[in-house]
Enzyme design. Structure first.
Site, PDB file in Angstrom:
ATOM      1  CD  GLU A  56      -1.688  -2.427   1.415  1.00 19.78           C
ATOM      2  OE1 GLU A  56      -0.554  -2.640   1.912  1.00 19.78           O
ATOM      3  OE2 GLU A  56      -2.486  -3.351   1.179  1.00 19.78           O
ATOM      4  CG  PHE A  95      -5.787  -4.064   4.046  1.00 18.54           C
ATOM      5  CD1 PHE A  95      -5.715  -4.631   5.312  1.00 18.54           C
ATOM      6  CD2 PHE A  95      -6.397  -4.797   3.038  1.00 18.54           C
ATOM      7  CE1 PHE A  95      -6.249  -5.886   5.572  1.00 18.54           C
ATOM      8  CE2 PHE A  95      -6.931  -6.057   3.287  1.00 18.54           C
ATOM      9  CZ  PHE A  95      -6.867  -6.606   4.557  1.00 18.54           C
ATOM     10  CG  HIS A 108     -11.351  -7.311   5.973  1.00 19.25           C
ATOM     11  ND1 HIS A 108     -10.310  -7.812   6.720  1.00 19.25           N
ATOM     12  CD2 HIS A 108     -11.100  -7.672   4.688  1.00 19.25           C
ATOM     13  CE1 HIS A 108      -9.486  -8.470   5.913  1.00 19.25           C
ATOM     14  NE2 HIS A 108      -9.936  -8.396   4.684  1.00 19.25           N
TER      15      HIS A 108
END
Lengths: 326, 376
Positions: free
Chosen positions: A62, A88, A131
């Site tokens: 990322e 993330f 998530h």
């Protein structure tokens, strides 16, 4: 004006497609955004139509995605990065905070970084850890970034196009559990300013402020309250930085009561900023302190508990009741 | 329990490594390398000498200004002049350098006014030059971040379709031995490699990351890292301006030609402190510094010029005089740099209007004005 009935996810796809058609410098980059079309299929079909040079399946890194996007922007491109899930984004936090947000000031205005970072956010999909998070406050706190959050298909399309067109970096939050909500989406015409808040339900008794996935929950709460004779005004912030304070303050001035709703933990969350600012602006009109409803001040729980953690209709109405009982 | 990992660690590559590219010995003797032919005219060599002396003098002036309280801090390039001038002079007008905060020599080669660098360390702004004008990006202080910018910029060059044409440029990322431990640098290697991006990773291995020696960053010679990422790596004598020029030229030419990234490890030594706030006597031996003094990047060019009759005392005197004049002018310009107006705090944060910036700027201006009314 052409309108097409689209899910929120398809509206984002249409917005990306339109931006890529309008400007050959627009690139899409991220993990799995190419052949797969992204894990939520938001970029579905784009690589097929625009090629692998413009829709880039990146290595799984990322910081690398955002860091190379900065380099591409320095070369004149307009990258749209997809961060696969909210949790993330943190490996990219350094590039976003120390580089993306500050480059313009570092260059005394000679460098613009027109980069949009799309982040699916929030819970409610029964996912594993990392998530379901709501990291908006970290980015709203970082000067140099614009931070927006869409809540419905119409805004998803318009706000994404506007974010990509912005010469400033934009953190674009997408309410992942609303990806499948449908609405007729105008594809052209005059869209409201990217940074304007919208009154999505007019009311007279109390102002409820929300953004992203919480807006729908608040609208449901307003409907339920109406059946009991209480009139809730729901405002969709749409933009967290900058903040459309005049619209918010005008409403609170009228109603005298305010409840802020978000999924992120309440402690030091974005609601704290709203409460502080609106208290300052509307102090003499307030009938009760501004109350906040949100996630608990804990890590996001395992998904079997997320319905308890996320602010739902009942917790919103409970807060509304408390502002009247004050 | 103590873990003596240092003792178990082999010294990660001494200069005796067969891969070590050197074209000019510390004694000023020209040597050939089969892979790196280099034809320099006497003027070229004299120009390189002048560059080396100029940047050392500018650097010295900045250190002095810091000692006198005129700069907040300075990161000296002392000892690394050849690595920076050699690589800096290898660039063409289309190339783009992505520096750390110590690349004063490269900045000089790219036509960035040294006053800009002093302004940054004085605290007048955070840099402020236009990168596109100079092919020299802004100084980056977070270690290694700029290597990803270089890789991304190189991906942009690819997309512009200019590789292999006379208008081609490449990106060159500057970083140090410490930075090779950063995740961003390793991610930059991966991106550059899998996309075959035209970027040269130019690592000045100056042996020290503030107080931490090379052994704390690596157990193999740094240039060998490149192999694991799938592109060539080479170690060059970082105190040899000829070798740095030749090796960087070749690496940039390959990149511009579409042959992808490469890694250059310029093996050198940070002769000064990390910055003016550092104290190297706490962590390294004077003997080390003395040994590296014998490999000085400027002395060997001077010896070469003298040995080959390419320069006389008049030349050396004129270079010294020019450097002194430039340093004096720089000092005066630095001392007369105006402090920015308070309102500058709010400028250049956003490209487009931002209500919070406007509101805070106006409120702060009104607050300041309230004092003026009282004193008036």
């Amino acid at each position: 004006m052409t309108a097409e009935t689209l899910t929120l996810g398809k509206a984002l796809n249409a917005g990306l497609r339109r931006a890529m058609e309008d400007d050959p410098k627009v690139l899409v980059m991220g993990e799995d955004v190419g052949r797969l079309g992204g894990v939520f299929r938001i970029t579905d079909g784009l690589q097929k139509d625009f090629g692998a040079e413009r829709v880039i399946d990146t290595p799984l890194a990322e910081s690398g995605i955002v860091g190379t996007a900065i380099g591409l922007a320095l070369r004149g491109y307009r990258p749209v990065c997809e961060i696969q899930f909210d949790g993330f984004v943190f490996p990219a936090a350094d590039q976003i905070i120390t580089q993306l947000a500050k480059m313009r000031m570092r260059s005394l205005g000679s460098v613009s970084l027109p980069i949009t970072i799309r982040i699916p956010c929030g819970g409610g999909i029964g996912a594993v850890e990392h998530h379901s998070e709501s990291p908006e406050a970290y980015f709203a706190h970082t000067a140099g970034l614009r931070v927006v959050a869409c809540s419905n298909p119409v805004d998803a399309y318009a706000m994404l196009r506007q974010s990509i067109a912005s010469d400033d970096p934009v953190i674009f939050f997408e309410p992942k559990r609303r990806y499948w909500e449908k609405a007729p989406v105008p594809l052209d015409g005059d869209f409201p300013s990217l940074h304007s808040a919208q009154v999505v339900q007019a009311g007279t008794d109390v102002t409820v402020l929300a953004y992203g996935p919480s807006v729908k929950t608040c609208l449901e709460a307003a409907t339920a309250a109406a059946s009991e004779g209480r009139s809730i005004e729901v405002i969709d912030l749409r933009s967290l930085n900058p903040l459309d304070l005049p619209t918010l303050a005008a409403s609170v001035e009228r109603t005298g009561r305010c409840v802020v709703v978000h999924e992120a933990p309440v402690f030091a969350g974005f609601g704290a900023e709203l409460a502080a600012r609106l208290t300052e602006l509307c102090f003499y009109r307030l009938e009760a302190p501004i109350l906040r409803v949100g996630g608990f001040s804990t890590p996001y729980p395992p998904s079997r508990l997320e319905d308890e953690y996320l602010p739902d209709l009942d917790r919103i109405l409970d807060a509304v009741d408390r502002t009247f009982a004050w | 329990m103590t873990i003596d990992s240092m003792r178990a660690t082999p010294r990660p590559g001494e200069a005796a490594d067969p891969q070590f590219v050197q074209l000019l010995t510390p004694e000023g003797e020209r040597v050939e390398h089969p892979d790196y032919p280099l034809d320099l005219t006497p003027d070229d060599v004299r120009d390189l000498y002048r560059d080396l002396v100029m940047v050392r003098r500018i650097d010295l002036e900045a250190v002095a200004l810091t000692r006198q309280g005129e700069l907040g801090i300075w990161a000296s390039l002392l000892g690394q002049e050849a690595a920076q001038i050699g690589s800096g002079r290898a660039m063409n007008e289309h190339d783009m350098a992505f520096p750390t905060y110590r690349e004063h020599g490269v900045a000089y080669c790219r036509g960035v006014d040294p006053l800009n660098l002093l302004g940054l360390f004085r605290g007048v702004n955070h840099g402020g030059w236009n990168p596109a004008e100079h092919g020299f990006h802004l100084y980056t202080i977070v270690i290694g971040s700029q290597t990803l910018h270089a890789a991304g910029y190189a991906m942009g060059i690819q997309r512009d379709g200019v590789l292999g044409t006379p208008g081609a440029g490449a990106a060159i990322a500057y970083f140090g031995d410490g930075a090779t431990s950063q995740g961003d640098v390793n991610e930059a290697f991966v991106f550059a490699s899998v996309f075959n991006a035209p970027v040269v990773f130019f690592c000045q291995n100056n042996q020290w990351a503030i107080s931490e020696p090379l052994e704390r960053q690596t157990r193999i010679p740094l240039y060998q890292r490149a192999q694991g990422f799938g592109f060539p790596g080479v170690r060059v004598d970082g105190n040899d301006v000829f070798a740095c020029l030749a090796v960087t030229r070749a690496a940039l030419a390959q990149a511009r030609d579409g042959q992808g990234p490469s890694f250059v490890e310029a093996y050198t030594y940070r002769m000064g402190a990390h910055t003016t706030t550092d104290d190297p006597t706490r962590y390294r031996h004077k003997a080390d510094e003395e040994a590296w003094k014998l490999k000085d990047p400027i002395e060997r060019v001077r010896s070469y010029l003298v040995r080959n009759g390419l320069a006389d005392a008049g030349f050396f005197d004129s270079v010294d005089a020019d450097a002194k004049t430039a340093a004096r002018a720089l000092r005066e310009a630095c001392l007369s740099l105006p402090d920015p107006e308070p309102g500058a705090i709010f400028e250049h944060v956003y490209a487009e209007p931002h209500p919070l910036m406007t509101a805070e700027q106006e409120a702060f201006a009104a607050y300041l004005a309230s004092f003026e009314e009282v004193t008036a």
